[in-house]
Design an enzyme around this catalytic site. Structure first.
Site, PDB file in Angstrom:
ATOM      1  N   ASP A  67     116.733 -24.967  41.720  1.00  0.00           N
ATOM      2  CA  ASP A  67     117.318 -23.670  41.391  1.00  0.00           C
ATOM      3  C   ASP A  67     118.744 -23.541  41.909  1.00  0.00           C
ATOM      4  OD1 ASP A  67     116.597 -23.620  44.053  1.00  0.00           O
ATOM      5  OD2 ASP A  67     115.123 -22.030  43.852  1.00  0.00           O
ATOM      6  N   ASN A 136     106.604 -14.624  49.669  1.00  0.00           N
ATOM      7  CA  ASN A 136     105.902 -13.939  48.579  1.00  0.00           C
ATOM      8  C   ASN A 136     105.225 -14.919  47.612  1.00  0.00           C
ATOM      9  OD1 ASN A 136     108.013 -15.033  47.154  1.00  0.00           O
ATOM     10  ND2 ASN A 136     108.976 -13.099  46.598  1.00  0.00           N
ATOM     11  N   HIS A 138     106.658 -17.496  46.113  1.00  0.00           N
ATOM     12  CA  HIS A 138     107.489 -18.090  45.057  1.00  0.00           C
ATOM     13  C   HIS A 138     107.682 -19.582  45.272  1.00  0.00           C
ATOM     14  CE1 HIS A 138     111.657 -17.181  47.148  1.00  0.00           C
ATOM     15  NE2 HIS A 138     111.140 -18.284  47.588  1.00  0.00           N
ATOM     16  N   GLU A 143     109.601 -15.928  41.020  1.00  0.00           N
ATOM     17  CA  GLU A 143     109.115 -14.827  41.838  1.00  0.00           C
ATOM     18  C   GLU A 143     107.762 -14.344  41.311  1.00  0.00           C
ATOM     19  OE1 GLU A 143     110.645 -14.488  44.497  1.00  0.00           O
ATOM     20  OE2 GLU A 143     112.675 -13.704  44.351  1.00  0.00           O
TER      21      GLU A 143
HETATM   22  P1  PGA Z   1     112.770 -21.587  53.371  1.00  0.00           P
HETATM   23  O1  PGA Z   1     112.685 -21.125  51.856  1.00  0.00           O
HETATM   24  O2  PGA Z   1     112.489 -23.039  53.383  1.00  0.00           O
HETATM   25  O3  PGA Z   1     114.175 -21.285  53.799  1.00  0.00           O
HETATM   26  O4  PGA Z   1     111.746 -20.802  54.123  1.00  0.00           O
HETATM   27  C1  PGA Z   1     111.609 -21.511  51.065  1.00  0.00           C
HETATM   28  C2  PGA Z   1     111.657 -20.823  49.718  1.00  0.00           C
HETATM   29  O5  PGA Z   1     112.080 -19.663  49.641  1.00  0.00           O
HETATM   30  O6  PGA Z   1     111.244 -21.434  48.726  1.00  0.00           O
END
Ligand code: PGA
Length: 263
Positions: A67, A136, A138, A143
């Site tokens: 992404d 959450n 995702h 999302e």
């Molecule tokens: P993080 O993010 O590794 O910084 O916790 C993970 C994500 O949001 O996919």
């Protein structure tokens, strides 16, 4: 879905890095799906070290990131292209022209999304897709409520994700609200998925992904339908699972079986 529960974040990174090292030894021209965020950093550092020691090479590897924020130029320090260059690519022997990040600042994002899908297909598909997970649930920027069959597309970020990522932006910077992300359908086509999670803040998301119903409310739960997903977590991220001992028991048997096959 295989769930591996390890003592701490270092062990999670090493277990994940071993999967990439073995893949590279078996197929030097592998296609990797890569992720940003804080979770994969230790794994990238392990792979950088192995590369610099000459144990593995990325010279034939092609990569596709999950992404990118919309409307940030690639040289912006908060762009995921910049992150990948700084944290990984510039330290290894990968040909930068073989690295792909969704073009967040494309003039026509809709065409750019279709082209990104086409480039993945033209590369022969993704051998290993690395993932983190949001609090959450995702994966990528898919999302909650994302279509479980979605393809690479423009996605609006939730308030929660914007708040979680606000720490990376200074007060005078405008934080993007939109992203381009591989879809869940895109991720599901990877031949192997390796999802890492560490820390207690991820415990509920891990529980929902592993034990919950397959639901767009927890996008990562779609991986229950994926034929080869390895979830590697530390004790804290596993702490909400109903029966972590069962997964440890399975892993002990898996390791014993592997040792028997190798003997
Ligand atoms: P993080 O993010 O590794 O910084 O916790 C993970 C994500 O949001 O996919």
């Amino acid at each position: 879905m295989k769930v591996v529960i390890l003592d701490d974040a270092d062990a999670v990174a090493s277990y994940g890095a071993d999967i990439f090292r073995e893949q590279l030894q078996a197929k030097p021209a592998s296609v990797f799906g890569l992720a940003t965020g804080s979770t994969p950093l230790k794994l990238y550092r392990e792979l950088i070290e192995s590369n610099q020691q000459g144990d593995i090479s990325f010279s034939e590897v092609r990569s596709f990131n999950l992404d990118e924020y919309m409307d940030l130029p690639p040289e912006h320090p908060q762009s995921y292209r910049y992150f990948m260059d700084e944290e990984f690519f510039k330290h290894i022997d990968i040909d930068r022209s073989n690295t792909h990040v969704p073009p967040g600042n494309a003039d026509n994002p809709l065409t750019a999304c279709r082209e990104y899908e086409g480039a993945i297909a033209a590369a022969g598909g993704i051998d290993i897709q690395l993932l983190g997970i949001g609090r959450n649930g995702h994966i990528g920027f898919n999302e909650p409520t994302s279509c479980l069959a979605s393809r690479t597309r423009v996605k609006t970020l939730t308030e929660e994700t914007i708040a979680d990522n606000a720490r990376f932006f200074s007060e005078d910077e405008t934080q993007p609200q939109l992203s381009i992300t591989m879809g869940i359908g895109t991720i599901m086509e990877a031949r192997l998925v390796v999802l890492l999670a560490t820390g207690e803040s991820k415990a509920e998301a891990i529980k929902a992904m592993v034990e919950g119903p397959v639901s767009a409310w927890c996008p990562a739960s779609a991986l229950q339908m994926h034929p080869a997903t390895v979830v590697i977590v530390d004790e804290a991220a596993a702490s909400a699972l109903s029966n972590p001992e069962f997964f440890k028991h399975i892993e002990r048997h898996n390791q014993a079986l592997l040792a028997r096959i190798k003997a």
